[in-house]
Design an enzyme around this catalytic site. Structure first.
Site, mmCIF file in Angstrom:
data_model
loop_
_atom_site.group_PDB
_atom_site.id
_atom_site.type_symbol
_atom_site.label_atom_id
_atom_site.label_comp_id
_atom_site.label_asym_id
_atom_site.label_seq_id
_atom_site.Cartn_x
_atom_site.Cartn_y
_atom_site.Cartn_z
ATOM 1 N N GLU A 41 17.523 -26.637 -42.546
ATOM 2 C CA GLU A 41 18.881 -26.086 -42.719
ATOM 3 C C GLU A 41 19.394 -26.363 -44.133
ATOM 4 O O GLU A 41 20.144 -25.574 -44.702
ATOM 5 C CB GLU A 41 19.820 -26.664 -41.647
ATOM 6 N N GLY A 76 17.246 -31.910 -32.188
ATOM 7 C CA GLY A 76 18.569 -31.411 -32.559
ATOM 8 C C GLY A 76 19.447 -31.271 -31.331
ATOM 9 O O GLY A 76 20.041 -32.235 -30.850
ATOM 10 N N GLY A 77 19.523 -30.050 -30.792
ATOM 11 C CA GLY A 77 20.440 -29.746 -29.687
ATOM 12 C C GLY A 77 20.399 -30.747 -28.535
ATOM 13 O O GLY A 77 21.450 -31.197 -28.060
ATOM 14 N N HIS A 121 15.463 -31.232 -44.508
ATOM 15 C CA HIS A 121 15.646 -30.475 -43.262
ATOM 16 C C HIS A 121 15.758 -28.987 -43.614
ATOM 17 O O HIS A 121 16.371 -28.624 -44.619
ATOM 18 C CB HIS A 121 16.900 -30.956 -42.524
ATOM 19 N N GLY A 150 16.446 -24.794 -33.120
ATOM 20 C CA GLY A 150 17.681 -24.257 -32.553
ATOM 21 C C GLY A 150 17.517 -22.875 -31.936
ATOM 22 O O GLY A 150 18.504 -22.204 -31.633
ATOM 23 N N GLU A 199 8.525 -29.472 -38.659
ATOM 24 C CA GLU A 199 9.520 -28.669 -37.959
ATOM 25 C C GLU A 199 9.341 -27.190 -38.334
ATOM 26 O O GLU A 199 9.856 -26.752 -39.381
ATOM 27 C CB GLU A 199 10.926 -29.109 -38.348
ATOM 28 N N SER A 234 13.266 -27.320 -30.933
ATOM 29 C CA SER A 234 13.526 -27.027 -29.512
ATOM 30 C C SER A 234 12.765 -27.956 -28.571
ATOM 31 O O SER A 234 12.319 -27.533 -27.499
ATOM 32 C CB SER A 234 13.230 -25.562 -29.194
ATOM 33 N N ASN A 259 19.088 -35.690 -34.318
ATOM 34 C CA ASN A 259 19.826 -35.148 -35.464
ATOM 35 C C ASN A 259 21.072 -34.459 -34.909
ATOM 36 O O ASN A 259 20.983 -33.362 -34.350
ATOM 37 C CB ASN A 259 18.925 -34.147 -36.204
ATOM 38 N N TRP A 260 22.215 -35.124 -35.045
ATOM 39 C CA TRP A 260 23.441 -34.593 -34.440
ATOM 40 C C TRP A 260 24.051 -33.470 -35.288
ATOM 41 O O TRP A 260 25.018 -32.854 -34.879
ATOM 42 C CB TRP A 260 24.453 -35.719 -34.240
ATOM 43 N N LYS A 261 23.510 -33.252 -36.472
ATOM 44 C CA LYS A 261 24.013 -32.201 -37.377
ATOM 45 C C LYS A 261 25.528 -32.341 -37.555
ATOM 46 O O LYS A 261 26.029 -33.449 -37.621
ATOM 47 C CB LYS A 261 23.602 -30.815 -36.858
#
Ligand code: PEP
Length: 255
Positions: free
Chosen positions: A96, A234-235, A94, A174, A168, A213, A9-11
């Site tokens: 966020e 993610g990251g 998600h 994150g 999640e 994470s 997930n490159w956000k």
């Protein structure tokens, strides 16, 4: 046995040039078999990334979708449009979006989006998970139950690979705090039991990803849990070496 799935997930990161380069690196480094890969770039770069992944084993996904088919919905993008530009997966619910971006993104809205995605024969990735306050109040399984039941209301599938779930825990996204393998397995087993109640035998084959994470150094242990079938990253998905190392770890964990 479910082939593990590793989704990035490159956000809201990358540029046109760095998105294409990252996609090419992932496509070139993807293992030949044993693990499925997908990347979810910012929507505007989806066609560029789909082109970079063409002919490779890397699928492309979107991070959001509208539930309407078409019409006067300024700024929205439908499932048919995502399909048109090469998407396979669509992330839904998600945390966020649920907790930070859009207060209207509740289970009812997520359910409408999920039905719209299925109607276009794309694969929804339904994200569920508890906040830290909910975990500390002992409500983790209740939160998962509500998000799963409402998000999947009225959903029928004919094959297990038509649906993906991502557990999640919000407190792990994150933050560098990762769920222990036992915490992940407990939540995934509960999620699987909810899938079994709704979809019967198909539940055995539905991939449940862990997200929060996940990194190269913890992926193997988490992916070794019996009900963990890969990760939503993610990251670490923004560095091809890390993303590919996670894919390799997931592959080794299920061998
Ligand atoms: C995510 O955004 O879905 C996620 C899991 O992020 P991170 O890996 O950075 O925690």
């Amino acid at each position: 046995m479910i082939t593990p799935l590793i989704l990035g997930n490159w956000k809201m990161n990358t540029t046109a040039a760095t998105a294409a380069a990252l996609a090419r690196e992932v496509a070139q480094g993807a293992p030949a078999n044993g693990v499925s890969l997908g990347v979810c770039p910012p929507l505007v770069y989806l066609p560029i990334v789909a082109e970079a992944c063409r002919g490779s084993r890397v699928a492309v996904g979107a991070q959001n979708v509208a539930y309407e088919k078409n019409g006067a919905f300024t700024g929205e993008v439908s499932a048919a449009m995502l399909k048109d530009v090469g998407a396979t997966y669509v992330l839904l619910g998600h945390s966020e979006r649920r907790h930070t971006i859009d207060p209207h993104e509740d289970d009812r809205v997520i359910n409408r989006k999920l039905l719209a995605v299925l109607a276009e024969k794309l694969v929804p990735v339904l994200c569920v998970g508890e906040t830290l306050a909910e975990r500390e109040a002992g409500r983790t399984m209740d939160v998962i139950t509500t998000q799963m039941k409402q998000g999947l209301a009225g959903v029928k599938i004919a094959a297990a690979n038509e649906l993906v779930i991502a557990y999640e825990p919000v407190w792990a996204i994150g933050t560098g705090k990762v769920a222990t393998p036992a915490q992940a397995q407990e939540a995934h087993a509960h999620t699987r039991s909810l899938l079994r109640a709704q979809f019967g035998e198909l539940a055995k084959g539905i991939a449940i990803l862990y997200g929060g994470s996940m990194k190269p150094d913890n992926a193997r242990e988490i992916c070794s849990q019996p009900d963990v079938n890969g990760g939503l990253i993610g990251g670490a998905s923004l560095k091809s070496a890390d993303f590919l190392a996670i894919a390799k770890a997931a592959l080794e964990a299920t061998r």
